[in-house]
Design a protein around this motif. Structure first.
Motif, short mmCIF file in Angstrom:
data_model
loop_
_atom_site.label_atom_id
_atom_site.label_comp_id
_atom_site.label_asym_id
_atom_site.label_seq_id
_atom_site.Cartn_x
_atom_site.Cartn_y
_atom_site.Cartn_z
N ASN A 37 0.59 -1.04 0.42
CA ASN A 37 0.28 0.18 -0.28
C ASN A 37 1.02 1.38 -0.25
O ASN A 37 0.46 2.20 -0.80
CB ASN A 37 -0.70 -0.12 1.30
N THR A 68 -5.50 0.94 -3.82
CA THR A 68 -5.17 1.23 -3.36
C THR A 68 -6.08 0.96 -2.02
O THR A 68 -6.65 1.50 -0.74
CB THR A 68 -4.77 2.65 -3.57
N GLN A 69 -7.34 1.44 -3.13
CA GLN A 69 -8.94 1.51 -2.12
C GLN A 69 -8.65 -0.37 -1.86
O GLN A 69 -9.52 -0.13 -0.54
CB GLN A 69 -9.78 1.92 -2.80
N ASP A 72 -7.25 -0.49 1.08
CA ASP A 72 -7.86 -0.09 2.40
C ASP A 72 -9.08 -0.83 2.96
O ASP A 72 -8.73 -1.37 4.33
CB ASP A 72 -7.87 1.63 2.19
#
Length: 454
Positions: A37, A68-69, A72
């Motif tokens: 990340n 990335t999301q 997350d």
């Protein structure tokens, strides 16, 4: 490259092989997850990437944001991939136990990526992705989308319905070469007898033995044909009836779930890092290409300037002094293109190194330059124009060689590499068509001189 160096330090060379064969602890998985990340976010926030190149790669940067999301949200993605009509959507529905993905008797029902949450992992969420078929006749965009989704996915279900076609075999090989985790799913197994199914699975194992472990080849029936039964009516007559059958995906679900629980987060971290490194490589290639194009235009500009300066200046010594000043300015300007700011003294030392190699390899050229200079001083009228143009073309050629050598030195990070400047000069000279370059230089100089005197 920047991102790949960070990825390589975070993921040792032995780790990828280990991750595919051993169970990784939660702490290690989380550490690699966070490292991936960070790598993605550093790429997104890298201010050294020129805005023009970032615009050219807008789609790739959008994909990085989506990955990335995903990280997350602690998601692990499983994508169905394959030809039109092999039952990708039906397979995902069977795994889910509900109708979340659209299916149709018409081929090509899936026209864009679709997703659905599957089940919760012990420390994340598994998500299923459906993709368009890879063999649509008019579906170039769909095929690219399917490939992009599969590259972002952490586990790929390559779905087929028989022996692999040429397109399927090529697609599977591409995924394997990219290091993706693939499970080959033979759908519609209910259409085959036991003997036929056993022979087909053996054939698939033989064709993919260099890419897949045997346990990653699984037969399923995502949407089996109805079962035909005979029923005796009140009148004693037998009549055929059909009865729907439940999907048979138990083996696939078990293998897939074990894989996700054991390695899902590690695979997600690895795939995110691989995707980031691929994008970083593309960014680097675009930057190299942009710098190369700009450097070539700059070298041409200085070749023209030096050629004209030498051609119109009747004083031989001034020719040489002016030429040296032009070359130093060009070297300094090339350095800025490649991100290096040079003092005039450093540029002069680089020019001396380059000139020494060219003198050693092109002694005949420098003799010709002196003869041409003398001819220009002694000539008058039309002959002066001819000899001046010839000398200007030689000056052009010399500047071009200096520019190419300086460009190579800067592109290698201010280094000649292991072979040294002599071999760099030799290799550049070997690739040039000197006569053609001189001919083009004379033509452009003559046209410029004629336009200026008209």
């Amino acid at each position: 490259m920047r991102i790949w160096n960070r990825v390589r330090s975070a993921l040792p060379a032995w780790w990828r092989k280990k991750a595919a064969t051993e169970s990784s602890g939660t702490a290690d998985a989380r550490r690699h997850w966070l490292a991936a990340n960070r790598n993605l976010k550093s790429l997104l926030e890298d201010t050294s990437i020129p805005s023009g190149i970032r615009a050219e790669l807008a789609d790739e940067f959008e994909q990085i944001e989506r990955i990335t999301q995903k990280l997350d949200r602690d998601e692990v993605h499983v994508a169905a991939y394959g030809r039109v009509g092999v039952g990708k959507s039906s397979l995902l529905n069977a795994l889910l136990g509900r109708e979340a993905f659209r299916t149709s008797a018409l081929h090509g029902e899936t026209r864009r990526e679709a997703r659905a949450d599957w089940q919760s992992l012990k420390d994340g969420q598994a998500v299923l992705l459906d993709t368009p078929g890879i063999d649509e006749l008019d579906g170039g965009a769909r095929e690219r989308l399917a490939r992009d989704v599969s590259l972002r996915a952490d586990v790929i279900l390559m779905v087929c319905e028989g022996d692999l076609t040429r397109i399927e075999h090529a697609a599977l090989g591409q995924l394997a070469r990219l290091g993706r985790t693939v499970v080959l799913v033979l759908n519609k197994a209910d259409r085959y007898t036991r003997t036929e199914l056993s022979a087909l699975l053996q054939r698939l194992a033989e064709r993919t033995r260099d890419w897949l472990p045997a346990e990653h080849i699984i037969a399923v029936s995502a949407h089996p044909r109805p079962e035909i039964i005979l029923r005796t009516g009140p009148d004693g007559r037998e009549e055929e009836m059909t009865r729907p059958r439940e999907p048979d995906v138990k083996e696939l679900r078990a293998v897939l779930w074990q894989l996700l629980e054991r390695e899902g987060k590690v695979l997600a971290a690895l795939n995110a890092s691989l995707f980031a490194s691929e994008l970083d490589a593309r960014v680097a290639q675009r930057i190299v290409a942009a710098r190369r194009d700009l450097a070539e235009r700059l070298i041409h500009k200085y070749c023209l300037a030096k050629g004209l300066l030498v051609a119109v200046n009747p004083v031989p010594v001034a020719d040489l002094l002016a030429a040296a000043g032009t070359d130093i300015a060009m070297v300094t300007h090339l350095g800025r293109i490649y991100g290096f700011r040079m003092q005039r003294s450093e540029a002069s030392r680089l020019l001396m190194t380059i000139s020494a190699q060219l003198v050693a390899l092109m002694g005949a050229y420098w003799g010709l330059n002196l003869v041409s200079s003398a001819l220009k001083t002694a000539s008058a009228g039309l002959s002066t124009t001819l000899t001046a143009t010839a000398q200007g073309a030689l000056a052009w050629y010399a500047t071009y060689l200096v520019g190419r050598m300086a460009q190579t030195w800067f592109a290698r990070g201010k280094s000649w590499g292991g072979d040294g400047p002599r071999e760099v000069a030799r290799s550049i000279l070997a690739t040039l068509d000197r006569d053609e370059l001189l001919r083009e230089a004379r033509t452009e100089l003559r046209n410029r001189i004629q336009r200026s005197s008209a």
